[in-house]
Design a protein around this motif. Structure first.
Motif, PDB file in Angstrom:
ATOM      1  N   CYS A 171       9.081   3.515 -18.373  1.00 30.64           N
ATOM      2  CA  CYS A 171       8.350   3.524 -17.408  1.00 30.64           C
ATOM      3  C   CYS A 171       9.487   3.685 -15.694  1.00 30.64           C
ATOM      4  O   CYS A 171      10.732   2.687 -14.905  1.00 30.64           O
ATOM      5  CB  CYS A 171       8.090   2.328 -16.145  1.00 30.64           C
ATOM      6  SG  CYS A 171       7.258   1.940 -14.991  1.00 30.64           S
ATOM      7  N   SER A 172      10.720   4.988 -15.643  1.00 22.66           N
ATOM      8  CA  SER A 172      11.502   4.762 -14.479  1.00 22.66           C
ATOM      9  C   SER A 172      11.513   6.024 -13.629  1.00 22.66           C
ATOM     10  O   SER A 172      12.052   7.452 -13.933  1.00 22.66           O
ATOM     11  CB  SER A 172      12.403   5.471 -15.741  1.00 22.66           C
ATOM     12  OG  SER A 172      11.770   6.909 -17.029  1.00 22.66           O
ATOM     13  N   PRO A 181       5.132   1.512 -11.702  1.00 21.24           N
ATOM     14  CA  PRO A 181       4.907   3.351 -11.790  1.00 21.24           C
ATOM     15  C   PRO A 181       4.981   3.628 -10.580  1.00 21.24           C
ATOM     16  O   PRO A 181       5.458   5.145 -10.361  1.00 21.24           O
ATOM     17  CB  PRO A 181       3.242   3.447 -12.308  1.00 21.24           C
ATOM     18  CG  PRO A 181       2.295   2.006 -12.178  1.00 21.24           C
ATOM     19  CD  PRO A 181       3.685   1.152 -11.632  1.00 21.24           C
ATOM     20  N   TYR A 182       4.918   3.150  -9.354  1.00 18.21           N
ATOM     21  CA  TYR A 182       5.668   3.596  -8.178  1.00 18.21           C
ATOM     22  C   TYR A 182       5.202   2.531  -7.220  1.00 18.21           C
ATOM     23  O   TYR A 182       5.357   1.745  -6.330  1.00 18.21           O
ATOM     24  CB  TYR A 182       3.816   4.025  -7.617  1.00 18.21           C
ATOM     25  CG  TYR A 182       4.685   4.792  -6.106  1.00 18.21           C
ATOM     26  CD1 TYR A 182       4.878   6.530  -6.734  1.00 18.21           C
ATOM     27  CD2 TYR A 182       3.635   4.629  -5.533  1.00 18.21           C
ATOM     28  CE1 TYR A 182       4.813   7.246  -5.140  1.00 18.21           C
ATOM     29  CE2 TYR A 182       4.218   5.501  -3.856  1.00 18.21           C
ATOM     30  CZ  TYR A 182       4.866   6.313  -4.339  1.00 18.21           C
ATOM     31  OH  TYR A 182       4.993   7.324  -2.965  1.00 18.21           O
ATOM     32  N   PRO A 183       7.570   2.164  -7.979  1.00 14.70           N
ATOM     33  CA  PRO A 183       7.896   0.738  -7.069  1.00 14.70           C
ATOM     34  C   PRO A 183       8.375   1.579  -4.601  1.00 14.70           C
ATOM     35  O   PRO A 183       8.745   2.617  -4.406  1.00 14.70           O
ATOM     36  CB  PRO A 183       9.415   1.191  -7.026  1.00 14.70           C
ATOM     37  CG  PRO A 183       9.483   2.482  -8.145  1.00 14.70           C
ATOM     38  CD  PRO A 183       8.263   2.930  -8.746  1.00 14.70           C
ATOM     39  N   PRO A 184       7.949   0.302  -4.456  1.00 24.04           N
ATOM     40  CA  PRO A 184       7.678   0.596  -3.184  1.00 24.04           C
ATOM     41  C   PRO A 184       8.715   0.753  -2.390  1.00 24.04           C
ATOM     42  O   PRO A 184       9.056   1.336  -0.606  1.00 24.04           O
ATOM     43  CB  PRO A 184       6.745  -0.424  -2.414  1.00 24.04           C
ATOM     44  CG  PRO A 184       7.174  -2.120  -3.385  1.00 24.04           C
ATOM     45  CD  PRO A 184       7.104  -1.154  -5.148  1.00 24.04           C
ATOM     46  N   SER A 185      10.373  -0.092  -2.762  1.00 22.44           N
ATOM     47  CA  SER A 185      11.609   0.551  -2.184  1.00 22.44           C
ATOM     48  C   SER A 185      12.344   1.870  -3.093  1.00 22.44           C
ATOM     49  O   SER A 185      13.336   2.028  -2.891  1.00 22.44           O
ATOM     50  CB  SER A 185      12.559  -0.519  -2.983  1.00 22.44           C
ATOM     51  OG  SER A 185      12.113  -1.485  -0.696  1.00 22.44           O
ATOM     52  N   GLY A 186      11.616   2.871  -3.630  1.00 22.58           N
ATOM     53  CA  GLY A 186      11.617   3.260  -4.997  1.00 22.58           C
ATOM     54  C   GLY A 186      12.991   4.364  -3.750  1.00 22.58           C
ATOM     55  O   GLY A 186      13.692   4.741  -4.238  1.00 22.58           O
ATOM     56  N   ASN A 187      12.066   5.179  -2.950  1.00 23.30           N
ATOM     57  CA  ASN A 187      12.710   5.825  -1.958  1.00 23.30           C
ATOM     58  C   ASN A 187      13.862   5.310  -0.981  1.00 23.30           C
ATOM     59  O   ASN A 187      15.584   6.263  -1.570  1.00 23.30           O
ATOM     60  CB  ASN A 187      11.380   6.799  -1.276  1.00 23.30           C
ATOM     61  CG  ASN A 187      10.880   7.341  -1.976  1.00 23.30           C
ATOM     62  OD1 ASN A 187      10.622   8.098  -2.749  1.00 23.30           O
ATOM     63  ND2 ASN A 187       9.367   7.274  -0.751  1.00 23.30           N
ATOM     64  N   ALA A 188      14.150   4.370  -0.781  1.00 21.61           N
ATOM     65  CA  ALA A 188      15.143   3.080  -0.037  1.00 21.61           C
ATOM     66  C   ALA A 188      15.652   3.015  -1.558  1.00 21.61           C
ATOM     67  O   ALA A 188      17.629   3.269  -0.967  1.00 21.61           O
ATOM     68  CB  ALA A 188      14.269   1.862   0.705  1.00 21.61           C
ATOM     69  N   VAL A 189      15.983   2.833  -2.512  1.00 23.18           N
ATOM     70  CA  VAL A 189      16.867   3.046  -3.045  1.00 23.18           C
ATOM     71  C   VAL A 189      17.475   4.145  -4.238  1.00 23.18           C
ATOM     72  O   VAL A 189      18.889   4.572  -4.085  1.00 23.18           O
ATOM     73  CB  VAL A 189      16.348   1.830  -4.613  1.00 23.18           C
ATOM     74  CG1 VAL A 189      17.401   2.433  -5.813  1.00 23.18           C
ATOM     75  CG2 VAL A 189      16.154   0.711  -4.720  1.00 23.18           C
ATOM     76  N   LEU A 190      17.004   5.379  -4.080  1.00 26.06           N
ATOM     77  CA  LEU A 190      17.314   6.266  -4.198  1.00 26.06           C
ATOM     78  C   LEU A 190      18.158   7.265  -2.397  1.00 26.06           C
ATOM     79  O   LEU A 190      19.915   7.275  -3.198  1.00 26.06           O
ATOM     80  CB  LEU A 190      16.052   7.654  -4.305  1.00 26.06           C
ATOM     81  CG  LEU A 190      15.485   7.870  -5.542  1.00 26.06           C
ATOM     82  CD1 LEU A 190      14.667   9.537  -5.071  1.00 26.06           C
ATOM     83  CD2 LEU A 190      16.582   8.449  -6.389  1.00 26.06           C
ATOM     84  N   ARG A 191      18.337   6.580  -2.118  1.00 21.01           N
ATOM     85  CA  ARG A 191      18.730   6.509  -0.319  1.00 21.01           C
ATOM     86  C   ARG A 191      20.418   5.861  -0.774  1.00 21.01           C
ATOM     87  O   ARG A 191      21.075   6.330  -0.515  1.00 21.01           O
ATOM     88  CB  ARG A 191      18.011   6.395   0.729  1.00 21.01           C
ATOM     89  CG  ARG A 191      17.246   7.253   1.054  1.00 21.01           C
ATOM     90  CD  ARG A 191      16.280   7.340   2.559  1.00 21.01           C
ATOM     91  NE  ARG A 191      15.738   5.642   3.238  1.00 21.01           N
ATOM     92  CZ  ARG A 191      14.223   5.948   2.212  1.00 21.01           C
ATOM     93  NH1 ARG A 191      13.754   7.100   2.036  1.00 21.01           N
ATOM     94  NH2 ARG A 191      13.815   4.838   2.322  1.00 21.01           N
ATOM     95  N   LEU A 192      20.056   4.764  -0.707  1.00 19.31           N
ATOM     96  CA  LEU A 192      21.494   4.054  -0.855  1.00 19.31           C
ATOM     97  C   LEU A 192      22.759   4.845  -2.015  1.00 19.31           C
ATOM     98  O   LEU A 192      23.378   4.962  -2.226  1.00 19.31           O
ATOM     99  CB  LEU A 192      21.075   2.432  -1.193  1.00 19.31           C
ATOM    100  CG  LEU A 192      19.962   1.917  -0.298  1.00 19.31           C
ATOM    101  CD1 LEU A 192      20.344   0.343  -0.720  1.00 19.31           C
ATOM    102  CD2 LEU A 192      21.702   1.178   1.025  1.00 19.31           C
ATOM    103  N   LEU A 193      21.448   4.600  -3.193  1.00 23.48           N
ATOM    104  CA  LEU A 193      22.072   5.330  -4.661  1.00 23.48           C
ATOM    105  C   LEU A 193      23.128   5.761  -3.986  1.00 23.48           C
ATOM    106  O   LEU A 193      23.901   7.597  -4.240  1.00 23.48           O
ATOM    107  CB  LEU A 193      21.274   5.440  -5.702  1.00 23.48           C
ATOM    108  CG  LEU A 193      21.114   4.420  -5.970  1.00 23.48           C
ATOM    109  CD1 LEU A 193      20.605   4.493  -7.318  1.00 23.48           C
ATOM    110  CD2 LEU A 193      22.025   3.190  -6.801  1.00 23.48           C
TER     111      LEU A 193
END
Length: 385
Positions: free
Chosen positions: A252-253, A282-294
């Protein structure tokens, strides 16, 4: 003011805003200050938190040990440290965020709180709500383990098993909370993020790491840790940032998948299946925010298999620390990165141990236990020497 992590739109602190109209999570500004003197992290870094904290609402969360991993440091050829969040009051890092979240609910005048959780956050919100005299409503997945249900229910919370799409439950809870007067202290609530910053502050009081490795589900924890380090740098308390490593289970990534594929937004991860249930979102609510930070900070994202996770759990047990599988993903990732040469020798690495193994005893399987009559005890012991 609260600010959207994506579009920058601002929202008043006087109302219970948690997400932007564009769908992305909100956050508070970066704070500046200096470290003072105090018994707790809340007192020493008081200038970095959004309001005065009432320590009568505390259960003793935070100020967890940073343990040098003796065996693993030698085996991997690095300086490995374990930030042991399993010793928090309800045995996970969630207590830090819940402490701030309860303050926020009281500040806004709520007498009811809730959360959506597979276990760790559920127990945390139930405990802290009981401490503060608030009614708690806990929404859990239909497949939650019985041992976790007992830990939640003992605090007197209303526990509801919800059948359906767990990934959508987060958003539905926020909608219902507005209608029913329940403040849902969910995984990436802006004030929960503020609570997680304390992990960063405590780490740098002891060592300045080259890498910080974070098991990641919703994305709230890693966002809070990164925000803490950014505030420390802005305040000139540290000279540089560590490398941030986001870790997910292969089964689940969604963040890892979007990261390696170069996408700007995560996509729902279908047919998820992993032993690391605490990070199985399966659909993390801060997923996009984490992507931006990384991407902004040149961070890493790693996925590890269930086999690697279970091996890492046993490796940590040899250090004397018993964690749930989700917590062990960090060590599995460190081992993989070291073998690939992406972590160099003798660098300082901090892995966040997010939750205790006592929460997942049913996953351990069977162990051999010998029995012996008292009169034969000497022979039994000699046979093992």
């Amino acid at each position: 003011m609260l600010r959207c992590t994506a579009c920058g739109r601002e929202y008043s602190l006087r109302k219970p805003y948690q997400r932007c109209e564009c769908g992305e999570p909100l956050e508070l500004k970066l704070f500046e200050g200096f470290a003072g003197i105090g018994k707790s992290v809340w007192e020493r870094f008081v200038q970095f938190f959004p309001f005065e904290l009432d320590l009568d609402l505390s259960l003793g969360e935070g100020d967890t040990p940073l343990i040098r991993a003796r065996k693993l440091s030698k085996e991997l050829g690095i300086q490995l440290y374990l930030k042991n969040e399993t010793v928090n009051p309800t045995w996970s890092f969630k207590d830090r965020g819940t402490f701030l979240g309860i303050h926020r609910a009281l500040q806004l005048g709520f007498d009811k709180v809730g959360t959506v959780s597979t276990g760790n956050m559920a127990a945390s919100v139930a405990a802290y709500a009981s401490r503060a005299g608030l009614k708690a409503y806990i929404l859990v997945s239909s497949y939650i383990a019985e041992e976790k249900l007992k830990q939640i229910a003992v605090y007197g919370a209303e526990v509801i098993k919800v059948r359906g799409d767990y990934g959508k439950l987060y958003y539905e809870s926020l909608n219902l909370g507005q209608k029913l007067g329940i403040y849902f202290i969910n995984s990436d609530d802006p004030f929960r993020i503020e609570g997680y910053k304390g992990i960063s502050f405590e780490i740098v009081e002891e060592v300045m790491p080259d890498y910080v490795v974070v098991p990641t589900s919703s994305g709230g924890l890693i966002r809070g840790i990164i925000k803490g380090f950014l505030e420390l740098k802005k305040s000139k308390l540290i000279d540089k940032l560590p490398m941030f490593v986001c870790v997910q289970a292969e089964g689940c990534s969604p963040i890892y998948k979007a990261f390696i594929e170069g996408k700007e937004k995560i996509e729902r991860f279908e047919n998820q299946h992993t032993i690391a249930h605490a990070i199985e979102n399966p659909y993390p609510p801060s997923g996009n925010a984490v992507l931006r930070l990384l991407r902004k900070l040149n961070g890493m994202c790693v996925a590890v298999s269930d086999e690697e996770i279970l091996k890492a759990q046993r490796m940590l047990a040899q250090e004397g620390v018993f964690v749930q599988p989700a917590s062990a993903t960090g060590i599995a990732a460190v081992k993989k990165l070291r073998e690939e040469g992406r972590i160099k020798g003798d660098e300082r690495v901090v892995s966040i141990l997010t939750g205790a193994g006592l929460k997942t005893l049913h996953q351990l399987g069977r162990f051999e236990v010998r029995e012996c009559e008292m009169k034969r005890l000497k022979d039994c012991l000699v046979g093992q020497i």
